[in-house]
Design a protein around this motif. Structure first.
Motif, PDB file in Angstrom:
ATOM      1  N   LEU A   1      -7.807   1.128  15.960  1.00  0.00           N
ATOM      2  CA  LEU A   1      -6.632   1.901  15.557  1.00  0.00           C
ATOM      3  C   LEU A   1      -5.693   2.196  16.719  1.00  0.00           C
ATOM      4  N   CYS A   2      -6.218   2.283  17.919  1.00  0.00           N
ATOM      5  CA  CYS A   2      -5.384   2.623  19.081  1.00  0.00           C
ATOM      6  C   CYS A   2      -4.721   1.407  19.712  1.00  0.00           C
ATOM      7  N   ASP A   3      -4.978   0.234  19.182  1.00  0.00           N
ATOM      8  CA  ASP A   3      -4.379  -0.996  19.713  1.00  0.00           C
ATOM      9  C   ASP A   3      -3.864  -1.823  18.547  1.00  0.00           C
TER      10      ASP A   3
ATOM     11  N   GLY B   1       0.797  -1.224   0.000  1.00  0.00           N
ATOM     12  CA  GLY B   1       0.000   0.000   0.000  1.00  0.00           C
ATOM     13  C   GLY B   1       0.827   1.269   0.000  1.00  0.00           C
ATOM     14  N   ASP B   2       2.140   1.152  -0.153  1.00  0.00           N
ATOM     15  CA  ASP B   2       3.011   2.333  -0.092  1.00  0.00           C
ATOM     16  C   ASP B   2       2.687   3.335  -1.198  1.00  0.00           C
TER      17      ASP B   2
ATOM     18  N   GLY C   1      -4.231  12.326  14.053  1.00  0.00           N
ATOM     19  CA  GLY C   1      -3.482  11.966  12.856  1.00  0.00           C
ATOM     20  C   GLY C   1      -4.173  10.960  11.965  1.00  0.00           C
ATOM     21  N   VAL C   2      -5.381  10.516  12.327  1.00  0.00           N
ATOM     22  CA  VAL C   2      -6.071   9.517  11.525  1.00  0.00           C
ATOM     23  C   VAL C   2      -6.413  10.072  10.142  1.00  0.00           C
TER      24      VAL C   2
ATOM     25  N   ASP D   1       3.262   6.418   9.143  1.00  0.00           N
ATOM     26  CA  ASP D   1       2.812   6.039  10.481  1.00  0.00           C
ATOM     27  C   ASP D   1       1.402   6.529  10.804  1.00  0.00           C
ATOM     28  N   ALA D   2       0.723   7.142   9.835  1.00  0.00           N
ATOM     29  CA  ALA D   2      -0.632   7.639  10.090  1.00  0.00           C
ATOM     30  C   ALA D   2      -1.625   6.477  10.068  1.00  0.00           C
ATOM     31  N   PRO D   3      -2.489   6.362  11.069  1.00  0.00           N
ATOM     32  CA  PRO D   3      -3.512   5.324  11.043  1.00  0.00           C
ATOM     33  C   PRO D   3      -4.543   5.636   9.965  1.00  0.00           C
TER      34      PRO D   3
END
Length: 242
Positions: A200-202, A28-29, A72-73, A40-42
């Motif tokens: 997203l937080c875990d 997905g880059d 930052g999502v 590093d963005a969720p």
């Protein structure tokens, strides 16, 4: 099948996904680079554009809570974007028929977003690189408002990506709640935001859910397996008519 009269003649064969196309080894880059999304963005993704059955409005209304819970999502909506409210055309006829009512509701919700929420949202338009888009995602969201089969959930599962979906028919049989993803109350922006944030937080839990989703997809949604089940069903029916 639950809507049919109970019978031992009923067979359930799920829709399927091609694992060679939805390849979990994709990075997905390129997709992230195209839309300037930091590595590093969720990222959470919805497939389907602006669609009332798919629940776009619920997702848009969930954005203020989501950006507060997950700084930052990035929220990706792939598919047809909302139509501008000032788009030329037979407005009176459309209004009388209710054709653009949902489009207007989504656009008004977008206009009401705070700057942080609006900046987190990316409409991509129609895409032909859905596997790459999913590879760039940490989660898939399917906030449907009516029961129906959800291809994005099985496509995400094939790539080891967990889903957050409405607790309705369709997602209920595609998501093992708490194991391969999360089911949340439909038409509830706050519940949707908290469900997405929970994943997203875990990251460790998200990876475990994604792996469980992949293994379940291999069992239930494999193209060759399900095609063979379909052929076997035809054989069974033909034998019964001999």
């Amino acid at each position: 099948a639950d809507q049919l009269r109970p019978s031992d003649r009923i067979r359930v064969i799920h829709n399927f996904v091609h694992f060679d196309q939805f390849d979990r080894s994709l990075t997905g880059d390129a997709f992230r680079a195209e839309f300037n999304i930091p590595a590093d963005a969720p990222v959470v993704t919805m497939l389907g554009g602006v669609s009332e059955p798919k629940g776009t409005l619920t997702l848009v209304c969930a954005l203020p809570d989501l950006v507060r819970l997950v700084p930052g999502v990035r929220v990706i909506i792939a598919g047809p974007p909302p139509k501008p409210l000032d788009e030329p055309g037979p407005k009176l006829a459309k209004r009388l028929l209710g054709v653009d009512a949902y489009q207007e509701a989504v656009q008004q919700a977008l206009d009401a977003l705070n700057p942080q929420a609006r900046a987190a949202l990316i409409f991509t338009g129609i895409r032909r690189d859905v596997p790459d888009l999913l590879a760039a995602s940490d989660g898939v969201v399917f906030p449907s408002t009516v029961p129906h089969f959800a291809r994005p959930i099985i496509e995400a599962a094939a790539m080891g990506v967990p889903s957050v979906a409405s607790n309705l028919g369709g997602p209920q049989e595609l998501v093992a709640d708490g194991e391969t993803g999360l089911l949340v109350h439909p038409r509830d922006p706050a519940a949707l935001a908290h469900g997405i944030a929970e994943i997203l937080c875990d990251p460790a839990r998200a990876r475990a859910m994604g792996e469980a989703a992949y293994q379940r997809a291999r069992r239930l949604f494999d193209a060759e397996r399900n095609a063979a089940m379909t052929v076997a069903l035809y054989d069974e029916v033909l034998r019964s008519t001999d």
